[in-house]
Design a protein around this motif. Sequence first.
Motif, PDB file in Angstrom:
ATOM      1  N   ARG A   6     -20.600 -34.067 -47.064  1.00  0.00           N
ATOM      2  CA  ARG A   6     -21.538 -33.610 -48.106  1.00  0.00           C
ATOM      3  C   ARG A   6     -20.775 -33.356 -49.403  1.00  0.00           C
ATOM      4  N   ARG A   7     -19.678 -32.626 -49.267  1.00  0.00           N
ATOM      5  CA  ARG A   7     -18.892 -32.267 -50.449  1.00  0.00           C
ATOM      6  C   ARG A   7     -18.303 -33.512 -51.121  1.00  0.00           C
ATOM      7  N   ARG A   9     -19.441 -36.619 -50.986  1.00  0.00           N
ATOM      8  CA  ARG A   9     -20.522 -37.368 -51.639  1.00  0.00           C
ATOM      9  C   ARG A   9     -20.919 -36.704 -52.955  1.00  0.00           C
ATOM     10  N   ASP A  10     -21.037 -35.378 -52.945  1.00  0.00           N
ATOM     11  CA  ASP A  10     -21.409 -34.671 -54.186  1.00  0.00           C
ATOM     12  C   ASP A  10     -20.372 -34.936 -55.276  1.00  0.00           C
TER      13      ASP A  10
END
Length: 363
Positions: A6-7, A9-10
């Motif tokens: 998630r991190r 991709r962000d």
Amino acid sequence: MTPTERRIRDEIVLGGPMGVEHYMALCLNHYYASRDPLGAAGDFTTAPEISQMFGELIGLWMAECWHMAGSPASAAWVELGPGRGTLTMDALRAAKRVPAFIDALDVHLVETSPVLREKQREMLQSFGKAPVWHDSVVSLPEDRPLFVVANEFFDALPIQQYVADGGQWRRRCVGLDEEGEALCFGLFPSEDIVLPLPPQGGAVLEIPAQGADLMRQLARRLVKQGGVVLAIDYGYGGPAYGDSLQALRHHKFVSALDNPGEADLTAHVGFQYLADAAHQEGMAVHGLVSQGAFLQRLGLDIRAETLMRAAPGEAENISLARARLVGTGPGEMGELFKVMALSCPYMPELPGLPPCPAHRLNR
Ligand code: SAH
């Protein structure tokens, strides 16, 4: 999706593709902070976990180096990335044969993972000297020689990758594919590398910038304070080209982009970069030798025989462990793993390792 993915991709959506080193750093921070990765139930096994003989021989090797350094009355035992603390425990137990060495030592562990710090605390509890933990080498003592060991530590540090592409070096990065769905590798222009191009297109050059930086910091200390660094890892002297980034999960290879932060990411260690960094600061370089040759010179076979005589029921296990440490077959570490040492310049020779006068590693 893992929290690390998630991190990642962000960050990519906001800032564009990230260099392989940053990708590795994000994955490894989460990976080591959240588990004990060692042993049958984990992702990989290391030499100290295979046999007590590994740590014992290193403990006696360090005691000999301490003696060669003039038996300083106060010195620091330092392990970088101690895992479960097994190597340090076996080493210090064996080194009790040299009581003056043990009396001189305090124990310092450079470890970022809270989970592994706890394991190390439990492991070393019975030793009688409470270790001091450090987030990095910066806070190690400044007033005494440092006797530093690092086993399978440098392979766990992020590396930069460059690929020879269209007559120039490009940086290998992690981004999102055209649909914006999956993580993928890509190449991006790079002006920060001035090394000559190899003849073949597609060649991958790996630079252990973080490892070399750490070695430089250590070397600056050792030149002033005295001591040695013993580094054992799978790697090469170089120069060499090739993509060695690999991911291990539950003892099997997986893609480095699958489940970020949940697999062990490693790269083969480019020892020459570490040697160069240390040499530029004035350190003497020793090695490389294969782990097999090093352990045998230190007396592995004699130690194995002694243990077998003391515990005949364990003879087969001891013999298997010995073979795994020094053998050259598939799954054995003897040739794959290499040993390099660095010493302050007034120690031109170290036991079991050829000196390396031109500072070009001999492999
Ligand atoms: N030396 C041990 C463990 C090797 S695994 C053995 O041979 O069994 C790598 C170790 O390095 C782990 O303890 C991990 O938490 C630690 N580590 C990884 N990156 C680190 C960093 N940047 N600084 C300090 N320790 C780190």
